[in-house]
Design an enzyme around this catalytic site. Structure first.
Site, short mmCIF file in Angstrom:
data_model
loop_
_atom_site.label_atom_id
_atom_site.label_comp_id
_atom_site.label_asym_id
_atom_site.label_seq_id
_atom_site.Cartn_x
_atom_site.Cartn_y
_atom_site.Cartn_z
CG HIS A 77 0.92 5.27 4.18
ND1 HIS A 77 0.07 5.18 5.26
CD2 HIS A 77 1.69 4.16 4.24
CE1 HIS A 77 0.32 4.07 5.94
NE2 HIS A 77 1.31 3.42 5.34
CG HIS A 103 -0.30 -0.20 2.50
ND1 HIS A 103 0.08 -1.44 2.95
CD2 HIS A 103 0.07 0.67 3.47
CE1 HIS A 103 0.65 -1.34 4.14
NE2 HIS A 103 0.67 -0.06 4.47
P1 5GP Z 1 1.79 0.39 7.37
O1 5GP Z 1 2.28 0.66 8.77
O2 5GP Z 1 1.68 -1.09 7.10
O3 5GP Z 1 2.57 1.11 6.32
O4 5GP Z 1 0.34 1.03 7.30
C1 5GP Z 1 -0.82 0.36 7.61
C2 5GP Z 1 -1.91 1.40 7.67
O5 5GP Z 1 -3.16 0.76 7.53
C3 5GP Z 1 -1.99 2.18 8.99
O6 5GP Z 1 -1.87 3.56 8.73
C4 5GP Z 1 -3.34 1.80 9.57
O7 5GP Z 1 -3.97 2.88 10.21
C5 5GP Z 1 -4.11 1.36 8.34
N1 5GP Z 1 -5.13 0.34 8.59
C6 5GP Z 1 -4.96 -0.80 9.30
N2 5GP Z 1 -6.11 -1.53 9.29
C7 5GP Z 1 -7.00 -0.82 8.54
C8 5GP Z 1 -8.35 -1.06 8.16
O8 5GP Z 1 -8.98 -2.06 8.53
N3 5GP Z 1 -8.95 -0.12 7.37
C9 5GP Z 1 -8.29 1.00 6.95
N4 5GP Z 1 -8.95 1.85 6.17
N5 5GP Z 1 -7.00 1.27 7.30
C10 5GP Z 1 -6.36 0.36 8.08
#
Ligand code: 5GP
Ligand code: ZN
Length: 136
Positions: free
Chosen positions: A103, A101
């Site tokens: 951001h 993903h």
């Molecule tokens: P990472 O730390 O893996 O780069 O980012 C994961 C992101 O996914 C975090 O910013 C977290 O808030 C978001 N996130 C985790 N679970 C969910 C979810 O069920 N729905 C949405 N919309 N965002 C999520």
């Protein structure tokens, strides 16, 4: 091409609801439920790739084009003052959901967030060594 028990596969393919900002045959763009700032969103490919290393070139090209389009749209609509693209790979880099993903983080003057790092102070020799390791 989903992965069992992957939350982002379920969101990208509509099994779990999300606040969707954009969707096409390859991607879904959703609001992050734990946003860093107002409007923080995520670009999810509909196919499961754990991280950037697994992302096919064809999708990598598309994801950056979509990021550019979303950044322009969100900046216009939200009136933000700046914009960060953040993409974490691996636990050590802060990745918590192991489905690629990107951001999209609108930034506002005095939003109180810091997405920075403490700069190291390498010598010229250390920089030269690292350059050799990567390029030779
Ligand atoms: P990472 O730390 O893996 O780069 O980012 C994961 C992101 O996914 C975090 O910013 C977290 O808030 C978001 N996130 C985790 N679970 C969910 C979810 O069920 N729905 C949405 N919309 N965002 C999520
Ligand atoms: Zn997945």
């Amino acid at each position: 091409m989903g992965e069992k028990d992957c939350i982002f596969c379920k969101i990208a393919n509509g099994e779990i609801p999300s606040k969707t900002l954009y969707e096409d045959e390859d991607f879904k763009v959703i609001l992050d439920v734990g946003p860093a700032t107002r409007g923080h969103a995520l670009i999810l490919p509909k196919n499961h790739y754990a991280n950037l290393y697994e992302l096919p070139d064809k999708e990598a090209v598309k994801v950056m084009l979509l990021a550019k389009k979303m950044a322009a749209l969100m900046t216009e609509k939200l009136g933000c003052d700046g914009f960060n693209l953040v993409q974490n790979n691996g636990k050590a880099a802060g990745q918590t959901v192991f489905h690629f993903h990107l951001h999209l983080i609108p930034r506002y003057k005095e939003d109180g967030q810091t997405l920075g790092w403490k700069p190291l102070e390498p010598t010229q020799e250390e920089l030269e060594d690292i350059k050799k390791i990567i390029t030779e």
